[in-house]
Design an enzyme around this catalytic site. Structure first.
Site, short mmCIF file in Angstrom:
data_model
loop_
_atom_site.label_atom_id
_atom_site.label_comp_id
_atom_site.label_asym_id
_atom_site.label_seq_id
_atom_site.Cartn_x
_atom_site.Cartn_y
_atom_site.Cartn_z
N LEU A 138 52.03 88.43 20.08
CA LEU A 138 50.66 87.99 20.33
C LEU A 138 50.33 86.68 19.61
O LEU A 138 50.55 86.56 18.41
CB LEU A 138 49.69 89.09 19.87
CG LEU A 138 48.24 88.89 20.30
CD1 LEU A 138 48.09 88.91 21.80
CD2 LEU A 138 47.36 89.94 19.64
N ASP A 139 49.78 85.72 20.34
CA ASP A 139 49.36 84.43 19.78
C ASP A 139 50.51 83.63 19.19
O ASP A 139 50.30 82.73 18.37
CB ASP A 139 48.26 84.61 18.70
CG ASP A 139 47.02 85.28 19.24
OD1 ASP A 139 46.84 85.28 20.47
OD2 ASP A 139 46.24 85.82 18.44
#
Lengths: 286, 286, 286, 286
Positions: free
Chosen positions: D229-230
């Site tokens: 994530l990210d």
């Protein structure tokens, strides 16, 4: 000096917000015949803190009278008041290690009058920057630091601050971590330049971290030094665009241009009393 | 509305600079129990003009009382005073020709609450933008313009402003030059977006001029409309980087992004009473 | 030097665009066992000009062989070819008047290795910058200029270029207008920094013009010198945000930061053969 | 279409770097009578990966012949080759939740021809954006998602991609985390906009994090979606300056302007085959 022999003064007021504070301050200034030239006020709603910065013109020598009127009119406001002649200049001690780009830039701006400060002394844990200091006729003090002598070295720093009557310490790429105790003593009076766009890339070698992450902008952050590393109140930040074609070394060079400008801006803002630390943030009147 | 049923008010004061003005204003506000939330002041030294913008909290319904106190305390200051509830919204008429990028952007910001204005009517010399207006349930008036009917068309514009009780006219890429007379009547109340970084590339087809000149940045300028084409007081400007690889058409597209943002900023600043026209320049409190 | 003793070379090719040019160039490089490391090509559609910049790795000493292969394969393409070792450094003469901010910055970047150039000589019509030159052990030549001696002074400049074997002249805030004749001789080899965002505020005292106009951004432009004052091909531009609160003097200081960076970028781009003059514009491969 | 009935084609090549690759590609293009219009190459030294993007003009219908010549000349180079008509447009599926600022902006750029894509379908876990889709005559599919139905919902997404023959998925503020499995299937074909300047302020409510930290710039990041994530390869980033006076809500609004522009740039770059994923970074030819 303004028209007809009047002088410019800088006043800052910081206190819990309460009705009447603006009127009380302006009343005290009117009492001494002051003409307000610049005025900025802000209320930080999170903390309920009021910040004011005022530049006014008045007759020479009104400092004491103005202080007296402010003390009287601001009774009960619990205000921290700073009042000085605009032409007075804070005395700044610069700490540096080996990289000299920020130091050279600060000295250039000081020499050309852009930075309204005096720089009585430069301190380093290395001797690389001694020639630069000497070329500007500024005292250079070599204070090597190691695990063993850190406490003594920091004591020497404090002693130098006293000796040279210094009100601000600038860490111009000083690659040492100050002790919690020293950070606490210098609260609000020590500015560091971090070579990343905080809070990204804290810690060591931020340009190499940035290169590895493939970011499209790199930056720098000037902040007040606190015991929490890289977590002090941010004063100023700037970034520059980079591409895949730049190596970590290129990022370092490009970033140095940003570091220079960001640190110089922060020092100038401080020297002009434009920065208020409110909680872990800053109010900056441009 | 602030704490415990208090309301926010916006006050602006513009007058020749004189000692005591700040104290007089803050006194009037204190008289009505106001608490100052934001305050910005500036003295333009060239013209000797004092500008102040203040946001304060006070009980509902103090507008008249505050106006009375201000009038009384500011006797002799020759001040222009504006005072209104912060929640009131200026009514804005948008003029547009065929390009709709600025119009669409303003409408989006209006719809999402970013722009604190009402838009009762959109006027155009073409019908291209009628569907956009209709989709937002905003009155659309088609006022074709030619060499022959220009005077009448401008009279219709003024009539529409009255009908719709409009206080600001926004030229969102309205490709017509207003008459000197209309410019004069709308002084300080008409904002235009020019698609260049003024004073570079005045006049027609600025992106093509920019392409021909080989500049490395293109920009846009929001300014007050005056009889002097492209010479009105500048409110806001921004630029974007371009390269040799971009055609005049690419510059146009890239520039449109800048135009949108610059015009929206200018309209918002105006709607929040942050702009003061002083001579041929603006004082803008951000 | 690259892996296993190979060297890096820089090649530029500029010619009328024709099918096969890319293949011809890459063929010549393959002939000498070169590995292409960086490659950028652009066709300017307005003029039908093809520009290519290539960095390749090959064995030491292939320069002559590569030139031979290029000449052979590019017969009929009417190409201007530049080929050199990447580690070779152009020799640069800096012209300066009294302001030293650009000079000091160029010297700093030169000293730290950021600017891959040699600076054998600094020339000025004043003596203010002599100490800076001396501190860097660079020859300083004082060539005063007046209406009467302008032709002689320019002859001396050209003679100095020959003496010091200089390939680029940098006007680092040299407040003199060169004659058409000198401009013509230095075509593509003289870079000037103009202290405005051209084409805005041509001519004298641009920061004062900018202050009077009330712009919200000021900038600087590096361009090739031509006989048309302030009209030469633009190499690089940058701007910085300003407000109503800044005086003309503040704009000057802020702008100097921009001038420094813009000029340094332009010189570096030139030194790395990244700039192609095409008509009155530049193609710049970043 | 170019001059005299010729067509423009876009070619990308990605492979391990080896001597002769540039010559082999240009040879294949010459074989089919192609004229190279734009050409960019880069070698990522960390991974030894060669990336090339070429726009060329050739007769209509040479796609198959060119592919054949490329396959033959690039035997042994282990190259991934993409070749298409420049005028063909990728089909894009947009995912959105409730915030519509990015969606509205993408649709505007699509409608005006700025974004060279087709948008056959918009999918959301809410119905808020249905009117916007309908107003543009684009299919809207409501796919609610919960802990329980996540796997099915993602299966439906994949089915929709097939149904609508979609080659790119754009997460235009789609506030759902995709499963690792879906991320893996969409590798290089799903672009997300994160509302912070990564790697700062990962996770939820980044503007509120930014407000609490007191940063002086906020930004946005477009990146390829990965299971981390990210942490996916960054395509584009931009920032905007903020001050102490802005609330978290103001930062959100200011940031939305940045999100819009950054996401639109990333989608356009992808649609024009300008992005190469190399390890966890991107090579982007502007």
């Amino acid at each position: 000096m303004g028209e007809t022999g009047r002088m410019q003064y800088v006043l800052t007021v910081q206190c819990p917000d309460r009705i009447g504070i603006v009127h009380a301050v302006s009343g005290a200034l009117l009492d001494v015949g002051a003409n307000i030239v610049e005025n900025a006020q802000f209320e930080d709603v999170d903390s309920g803190t009021f910040c004011q910065r005022t530049v006014f013109e008045a007759d020479p020598g009104v400092t004491e009278a103005a202080r007296g009127r402010l003390d009287q009119r601001l009774v009960g406001f619990d205000a921290q008041i700073v009042l000085r002649l605009a032409e007075s200049r804070p005395r700044v001690m610069i700490l540096v290690s080996k990289f000299d780009h920020c130091l050279v830039d600060l000295l250039y701006r000081w020499r050309t009058g852009d930075l309204p400060i005096d720089i009585p002394v430069i301190v380093s844990n290395h001797t690389d920057c001694e020639p630069v200091a000497k070329a500007h006729n500024i005292e250079f003090v070599h204070l090597p630091v190691s695990m063993e002598n850190k406490a003594e070295q920091e004591a020497s720093l404090l002693a130098l601050m006293e000796t040279y009557d210094v009100s601000l310490v600038v860490l111009a790429r000083y690659m040492q971590i100050l002790s919690n105790d020293l950070c606490e003593r210098l609260r609000g009076r020590a500015i560091n330049i971090h070579h990343s766009f905080l809070p990204g890339f804290k810690g060591a070698r931020p340009y190499h971290q940035a290169y590895a992450r493939g970011v499209k902008l790199v930056g720098a952050t000037a902040h007040f030094v606190t015991g929490d590393l890289d977590e002090g109140p941010i004063i100023e930040q700037e970034v520059v665009r980079v591409t895949h074609a730049q190596s970590a070394e290129s990022l370092t060079r490009l970033g140095q241009d940003v570091e220079r400008v960001v640190l110089a801006r922060a020092v100038k803002l401080w020297a002009e009393n434009r920065i208020f630390a409110v909680g872990n943030k800053t109010v900056v009147f441009p």
